[in-house]
Design an enzyme around this catalytic site. Structure first.
Site, PDB file in Angstrom:
ATOM      1  N   CYS A 125       0.790  -1.244   0.000  1.00  0.00           N
ATOM      2  CA  CYS A 125       0.000   0.000   0.000  1.00  0.00           C
ATOM      3  C   CYS A 125       0.820   1.290   0.000  1.00  0.00           C
ATOM      4  CB  CYS A 125      -1.000   0.064   1.145  1.00  0.00           C
ATOM      5  SG  CYS A 125      -1.135  -1.353   2.153  1.00  0.00           S
ATOM      6  N   ARG A 137       6.789 -11.412   5.138  1.00  0.00           N
ATOM      7  CA  ARG A 137       6.389 -11.207   6.528  1.00  0.00           C
ATOM      8  C   ARG A 137       7.000 -12.299   7.378  1.00  0.00           C
ATOM      9  NH1 ARG A 137      -0.026  -9.827   5.413  1.00  0.00           N
ATOM     10  NH2 ARG A 137       0.395  -8.181   3.895  1.00  0.00           N
ATOM     11  N   GLN A 186       0.892 -10.973  -3.399  1.00  0.00           N
ATOM     12  CA  GLN A 186      -0.510 -10.576  -3.275  1.00  0.00           C
ATOM     13  C   GLN A 186      -1.026 -10.089  -4.624  1.00  0.00           C
ATOM     14  OE1 GLN A 186       0.023  -7.478  -0.224  1.00  0.00           O
ATOM     15  NE2 GLN A 186      -1.364  -8.685   1.044  1.00  0.00           N
ATOM     16  N   ASP A 197      -2.792  -7.551  -5.432  1.00  0.00           N
ATOM     17  CA  ASP A 197      -3.159  -6.393  -4.641  1.00  0.00           C
ATOM     18  C   ASP A 197      -3.688  -5.260  -5.513  1.00  0.00           C
ATOM     19  OD1 ASP A 197      -3.375  -5.185  -2.242  1.00  0.00           O
ATOM     20  OD2 ASP A 197      -1.219  -4.970  -1.879  1.00  0.00           O
ATOM     21  N   HIS A 256      -5.141  -0.932  -4.917  1.00  0.00           N
ATOM     22  CA  HIS A 256      -5.588   0.152  -4.048  1.00  0.00           C
ATOM     23  C   HIS A 256      -6.345   1.158  -4.898  1.00  0.00           C
ATOM     24  CE1 HIS A 256      -2.336  -1.759  -1.806  1.00  0.00           C
ATOM     25  NE2 HIS A 256      -3.124  -1.527  -0.787  1.00  0.00           N
ATOM     26  N   LYS A 260     -14.913  -4.072   6.342  1.00  0.00           N
ATOM     27  CA  LYS A 260     -14.410  -4.906   5.247  1.00  0.00           C
ATOM     28  C   LYS A 260     -15.383  -6.027   4.901  1.00  0.00           C
ATOM     29  CE  LYS A 260     -11.951  -8.118   8.290  1.00  0.00           C
ATOM     30  NZ  LYS A 260     -10.792  -8.978   8.483  1.00  0.00           N
ATOM     31  N   HIS A 263      -8.580  -1.130  -0.112  1.00  0.00           N
ATOM     32  CA  HIS A 263      -7.499  -2.093  -0.266  1.00  0.00           C
ATOM     33  C   HIS A 263      -8.172  -3.410  -0.590  1.00  0.00           C
ATOM     34  CE1 HIS A 263      -3.793  -4.237   1.292  1.00  0.00           C
ATOM     35  NE2 HIS A 263      -4.694  -5.187   1.304  1.00  0.00           N
TER      36      HIS A 263
END
Length: 647
Positions: free
Chosen positions: A334, A363, A381, A383, A385, A465, A511
């Site tokens: 992000c 991670r 990911q 991902d 945004h 979410k 996100h």
RNA sequence: GCCGAUGUAGCUCAGGGGUAGAGCAACUGAUUCGUAAUCAGUAGGUCGGGGGUUCAAUUCCCCCCGUCGGCUCCA
């Protein structure tokens, strides 16, 4: 006076009447298959004494969810009784029914061994054979404390103290006494089919600050057949284990020399991934996302700004020194997307802006948490945004949700568990924005017509979410997609746009990840399809195989023709019998085998055989190609739904 | 990280204080074969890594690493 109703019939009874008395009087048949009853909607045992007034009695069948829970809970008590008689050092903690079974936690001086498990099972069988009745008794809290003090059960005392109730309920069967709210089956003999499945350490109350107890897992069913069916399902799940198939099919591996939780994608697995990524990118471009790429490391200040450095430090890899500056490998994408947004002034006319990236993040997961592809230390990911004005939120969420379901369906997932998580007690952002976002999420969900559950207060501190879990072929749920509204990061990074009046405004950010991580999604796909991928995903889609080496030259032509048409094809010209080649191709789960013998060569054809045992009459290569054309596409494209696919 | 189990050939596994074995796979040769295993031969291991005990360790002890089942965590 008690007015009891059961199966549409009614009767009046004196005080002290039990549930069983009523059933025997009104409708004995209702006992059949029942493990307990519901009285006015509350689960009770047969021997419970009814209270004055109205009593609506409904039997709980042993094959219902509630019935199984009661049965399993009773089985856990039987297990505890067996453990207590075998192991004098065992102190009781808790023993609830769980999904698919039950467990009981014990504090023991010496952990259990596999031999203990066998002995405990034998002990349980004795107890079941003895058919001890489950007897409930009410104690005052102080009497119960004294009782468990005498029995040397500190955990039970702790539970009673925390209950802060005047009275507690205690169940006895034989010489075994346990604190328990019930209900139970009438006697131990009702437990017809059970099995102890495993044992493991477990912290008291799930906190690692507490003492580690020893947990024994088991399961129980209404019948031997149901238990067998369950064990067969477990076997089936084991066969589909992505770690096993991953090795057998040459999809991926890990290496001690590289490190735990870091995945090597082998050519076959990488091919599947490439097909997924190509599809994903094409769909994102078609849906007006902008694809971006960002670095793998960045200065730690970025994560201090985002707040992750403080909140999730234990999950970040340690910083590395770069000319006196601390850098870390990125745990999420992000902040990079935000920096791209902020690299130029944005107008309301630019919004919504959608940045998407297959971003690889790292991670630090504790060693005990790692698991195949499902829990790793490095993963990619899918991902994105999205930055938008508050007015755009509703449409945007609806679009994202539909896009999510579209992508998941393309991979053959059609059943979902959907959750909407709302504002927790601790939150950031304006109440009015939360209301707007929660409403937008809810409206989007409603518009899909799909069922969903609301998890009140389970949202992240920065926004509400939607989580979508996909159900696989065995009905197991896998957490993949998440759509999160974020009021926090735009604030922390001071993200702005200019509105119609030229004023500086704060955009809202979404996100979202559709597949979650490619590693996890791949693991899920492997287990969903048991390694036999649909044609469009299969690493090798077809294998041409010769009967004798007289056919080699023609087979080579067939291979070239298929390859030219975009089929991922291999050629097996080894000096082996056809049966052997077929067997090997089947074990590799290749969707199509094309047999080439003298007959096919003479006619300019090939004889296809599909995964499984389906054989086709010989056909020309063109015929074969047109036959598999539809199959070689994502599932949604075949159904004629929206979307720009790879055709 | 914690509790327990476990690590022997590419894979599945046997063995056990005196430097290791099977099946499958691999390789070589023979066989030219029609829809889930043709036959024969050859080669392959610092027994997860490090340290200790011992005349001698893959085997016993300690530490570490990986894996498995859980606990915990999952922004």
């Amino acid at each position: 006076m008690i007015r009891a109703r059961l199966a549409g019939k009614e009767g009046e009874y004196a005080q002290g009447t039990t549930v069983l008395d009523v059933i025997k009087d009104i409708d004995k048949a209702a006992l059949k298959n029942a493990v307990a009853v519901k009285v006015n909607g509350r689960a009770r045992g047969f021997k419970d004494v009814l209270e004055d007034g109205e009593a609506v009695i409904e039997p709980i069948g042993s094959d219902t969810k509630e019935g199984l829970e009661i049965l399993r809970h009773s089985a856990s008590h039987v297990m505890a009784q067996a453990v207590k008689s075998l192991r004098k050092d065992a102190r009781l903690a808790i023993g609830p029914a769980i999904e698919d079974g039950f467990y009981y936690d014990f504090d023991v001086d010496r952990p259990f061994t596999p031999e203990d498990l066998v002995a405990i099972e034998a002990g349980m069988k004795e107890i079941i054979k003895a058919d001890y009745p489950f007897v409930a008794e009410t104690f005052s809290s102080s009497d119960a404390l004294a009782l468990f003090e005498r029995m040397g059960e500190p955990y039970k005392k702790e539970i009673i103290e925390e209950l802060k109730a005047d009275e507690v309920c205690v169940y006895k069967q034989g010489d075994f006494i346990d604190l328990c709210r019930g209900p139970h089956v009438p006697s131990t003999g009702w437990i017809k089919a059970f099995k102890l499945t495993s044992f493991a350490g477990a912290y008291w109350r799930g906190s690692e600050k507490n003492r580690m107890l020893q947990r024994i897992y088991g399961t129980a069913f209404a019948s031997k057949q149901a238990l067998e069916a369950h064990l067969t399902r477990l076997e089936e799940a084991k066969k589909r284990d992505h770690r096993k198939l991953g090795r057998e099919l040459g999809l991926f591996s890990t290496s001690d020399d590289i490190g735990a939780g870091l995945t090597l994608w082998h050519p076959a697995g990488a091919t599947v991934r490439r097909v997924i990524e190509d599809f994903w990118k094409a769909e994102h471009v078609a849906n007006d996302y902008s694809l971006v790429y960002t670095p793998h490391i960045a200065q730690v200040g970025l994560w201090k700004t985002s707040g992750h450095w403080d909140f999730y430090r234990e999950n970040l890899f340690s910083p590395m020194d770069v000319e006196g500056q601390d850098y870390i490998v990125k745990p999420m994408n992000c902040p990079f997307h935000i920096e791209i947004y902020k690299s130029g002034l944005k107008s309301y006319r630019d919004l919504p802006i959608r940045y998407a990236e297959l971003g690889t993040v790292y991670r630090y997961e504790r060693s005990g948490a790692l698991h195949g592809l499902l829990r790793v230390r490095g993963f990619t990911q899918d991902d994105a945004h999205i930055f938008m004005t508050p007015a755009q939120l509703k449409d945007e969420i609806k679009g994202v949700l539909n896009f999510t379901l579209y992508i998941l369906k393309a991979f053959g997932f059609n059943e979902f568990d959907i959750y909407l998580s709302t504002r927790p007690d601790k939150y950031v952002g304006e109440l009015e924005n939360w209301a707007l976002a929660e409403d937008a999420l809810k409206k989007a969900l409603d518009s899909t017509g799909l069922a969903y559950a609301i998890d009140p207060g389970e949202g992240v501190f920065y926004g509400p979410k939607i989580d979508v879990k996909i159900k696989d072929m065995l009905g197991r749920a896998w957490q993949c997609s998440t759509i999160q509204v974020d009021f926090n990061l735009p604030e922390r990074f001071d993200v702005t746009y200019r509105d119609e009046t030229g004023a500086e405004k704060r955009p809202i950010m979404i996100h979202r990840a559709l597949m979650g991580s490619l590693e996890r999604f791949f693991g899920c796909l492997i287990e969903h399809y048991a390694g036999a991928f649909p044609l469009w995903l299969a690493p090798v889609q077809a294998i041409v195989m010769t009967v004798t080496d007289r056919n080699n030259a023609y087979a080579e032509k067939v291979r070239a023709r298929l390859k030219q048409s975009g089929i991922r094809v291999e050629l097996d010209m080894r000096n082996e019998k056809l049966g052997f080649k077929i067997r090997e191709a089947q074990l590799r789960k290749i969707p199509y085998q094309l047999v080439i013998g003298d007959a096919e060569e003479k006619d300019g054809k090939a004889a296809p055989r599909a995964m499984g045992s389906k054989t086709f009459e010989p056909m020309t290569i063109d015929e074969f190609l047109s036959r598999v054309k539809d199959e070689n596409r994502p599932l949604v494209a075949r159904e004629g739904l929206q979307g720009n696919t790879l055709s």
